[in-house]
Design an enzyme around this catalytic site. Structure first.
Site, PDB file in Angstrom:
ATOM      1  N   LYS A 121       0.818  -1.215   0.000  1.00  0.00           N
ATOM      2  CA  LYS A 121       0.000   0.000   0.000  1.00  0.00           C
ATOM      3  C   LYS A 121       0.853   1.267   0.000  1.00  0.00           C
ATOM      4  O   LYS A 121       0.508   2.255  -0.653  1.00  0.00           O
ATOM      5  CB  LYS A 121      -0.945  -0.008   1.201  1.00  0.00           C
ATOM      6  CG  LYS A 121      -2.034  -1.062   1.087  1.00  0.00           C
ATOM      7  CD  LYS A 121      -2.950  -1.073   2.303  1.00  0.00           C
ATOM      8  CE  LYS A 121      -4.024  -2.132   2.159  1.00  0.00           C
ATOM      9  NZ  LYS A 121      -4.918  -2.181   3.336  1.00  0.00           N
ATOM     10  N   LYS A 204      -9.648 -11.502  -6.392  1.00  0.00           N
ATOM     11  CA  LYS A 204     -10.589 -11.689  -5.290  1.00  0.00           C
ATOM     12  C   LYS A 204     -11.607 -10.554  -5.252  1.00  0.00           C
ATOM     13  O   LYS A 204     -11.265  -9.401  -5.492  1.00  0.00           O
ATOM     14  CB  LYS A 204      -9.801 -11.729  -3.968  1.00  0.00           C
ATOM     15  CG  LYS A 204     -10.631 -12.080  -2.752  1.00  0.00           C
ATOM     16  CD  LYS A 204      -9.756 -12.286  -1.526  1.00  0.00           C
ATOM     17  CE  LYS A 204      -9.275 -10.979  -0.952  1.00  0.00           C
ATOM     18  NZ  LYS A 204      -8.651 -11.122   0.385  1.00  0.00           N
ATOM     19  N   LYS A 207     -13.712  -4.938  -1.513  1.00  0.00           N
ATOM     20  CA  LYS A 207     -14.322  -3.625  -1.319  1.00  0.00           C
ATOM     21  C   LYS A 207     -13.452  -2.523  -1.936  1.00  0.00           C
ATOM     22  O   LYS A 207     -13.934  -1.431  -2.184  1.00  0.00           O
ATOM     23  CB  LYS A 207     -14.520  -3.356   0.174  1.00  0.00           C
ATOM     24  CG  LYS A 207     -15.584  -4.231   0.812  1.00  0.00           C
ATOM     25  CD  LYS A 207     -15.779  -3.940   2.290  1.00  0.00           C
ATOM     26  CE  LYS A 207     -14.710  -4.549   3.143  1.00  0.00           C
ATOM     27  NZ  LYS A 207     -15.010  -4.492   4.595  1.00  0.00           N
TER      28      LYS A 207
END
Length: 341
Positions: A121, A204, A207
């Site tokens: 990230k 996958k 969200k």
């Protein structure tokens, strides 16, 4: 001294979920929450909505409040029973932050920097846009777990490294200051269905996907999820068979069908023998809509009575706080912090 014994014959489990969106998605349910529902029947289960962790994505205050309450409503609608488990909001128990600081002072800088999720990230965002909370996130997560003397932590495979850090920190504290924490095991559920994105069936369902067109949201209206499923990516062949490598989209739809009907993949394939992709999508859409309709209705009903939800959360916080405060006191005593009289 180990704190707050687990009820005789029942191991304790602890897990949490972030309130970062208005709705959970089908992957959240089939990959984790359905297992939580089963574990509350056999374990002393603690489940929390981790709103403090959600602060790393800079949420809008009004949205965070609404999403936190919506998360609780959905968890109950999906089968968590506040009389069978301890359901609470992370920030309602101050010991989470307090123990996190103690553990931060036992964690090496390099050790924290090696966490894969932080590296991924921070590389995407750049150093100047990466908040310190993202760096210390796994340490707060370790505090979440160790506070409750959890034996097992049901998590996805992507959290395995964080569980190892939790174990390392718990063992480090115990060896330096005496036995204080139960050292937990990651409970990676191999049989849990892995649900992928309808538009990118090699990834996958998430969200954080760039587009939500491939994500089945639990709180979406039935017609929205029907449209998403009927627009799912498949392939140029015609045969309906499970082959994740060559037929990822079809295999994903079969996995969803199998998981919700509780039929084996082989039986699911047999149900569509001689049929086309249109039949597969229509049937999967019907199964999903029928399954989620009562969940959505129950969650919406609960959200109409926030006072009732808050009363559930108050009881959950009291139960969680009793365990967490005792653990924190033991940790403070062990490390030499003078208690306030």
């Amino acid at each position: 001294m180990m704190s707050e014994a687990v009820p005789a014959g029942r191991e304790r489990v602890l897990s949490g979920i972030q309130p970062t969106h208005d709705s959970f998605h089908l992957g959240n349910y089939l990959g984790a929450i359905r297992q939580w529902v089963e574990l509350q029947k056999t374990h002393d289960a603690f489940y929390c909505v981790v709103d403090l962790h959600a602060l790393t994505v800079e949420p809008e205050p009004k949205a965070l409040r609404a999403r936190t309450l919506a998360s609780v409503a959905q968890l109950i609608a999906l089968g968590l029973d506040p009389e069978k488990c301890t359901l609470f909001i992370q920030s309602h128990v101050p010991a989470h932050n307090q123990l996190a600081w103690v553990l931060e002072c036992l964690t090496g800088f390099g050790e924290a920097g090696r966490m894969t999720q932080f590296k991924d990230k921070s590389q995407k965002s750049g150093a100047d846009r990466t908040v310190v909370g993202l760096f210390t996130y796994p340490i707060l997560q370790a505090a979440d777990i160790l506070l409750y003397q959890a034996n097992k932590v049901p998590v996805g495979e992507d959290q395995r490294q964080h569980i190892e850090l939790t174990r390392d920190l718990g063992q480090r504290f115990n060896s330096k200051f005496g036995p204080t924490f139960t050292i937990p095991e990651g409970y990676i559920i191999k049989a849990a269905a892995k649900i992928n994105d309808l538009q990118d069936p090699t990834a996958k369902m998430s969200k954080s996907s760039a587009s939500q067109s491939g994500v089945i949201e639990l709180m979406d209206a039935p017609e929205i999820n029907t449209k998403k499923i009927k627009s799912a990516v498949t392939d140029t062949e015609r045969e309906i068979r499970f082959d994740e490598k060559n037929k990822a989209g079809v295999s994903n739809l079969l996995t969803i069908y199998s998981a919700l009907t509780k039929k084996s993949i082989a039986d699911s394939e047999a149900d569509f023998a001689g049929k086309g992709y249109g039949d597969l999508k229509t049937t999967v859409a019907e199964v999903v809509v029928d399954y989620l309709k009562p969940v959505r209705a129950k969650a919406l009903e609960l959200l109409q009575d926030p006072a009732h939800l808050n009363s559930i959360l108050k009881l959950g916080a009291e139960k969680a706080d009793a365990v967490a405060t005792k653990t924190l006191k033991d940790a403070y005593d062990a490390i030499g912090i003078i208690p306030r009289n």
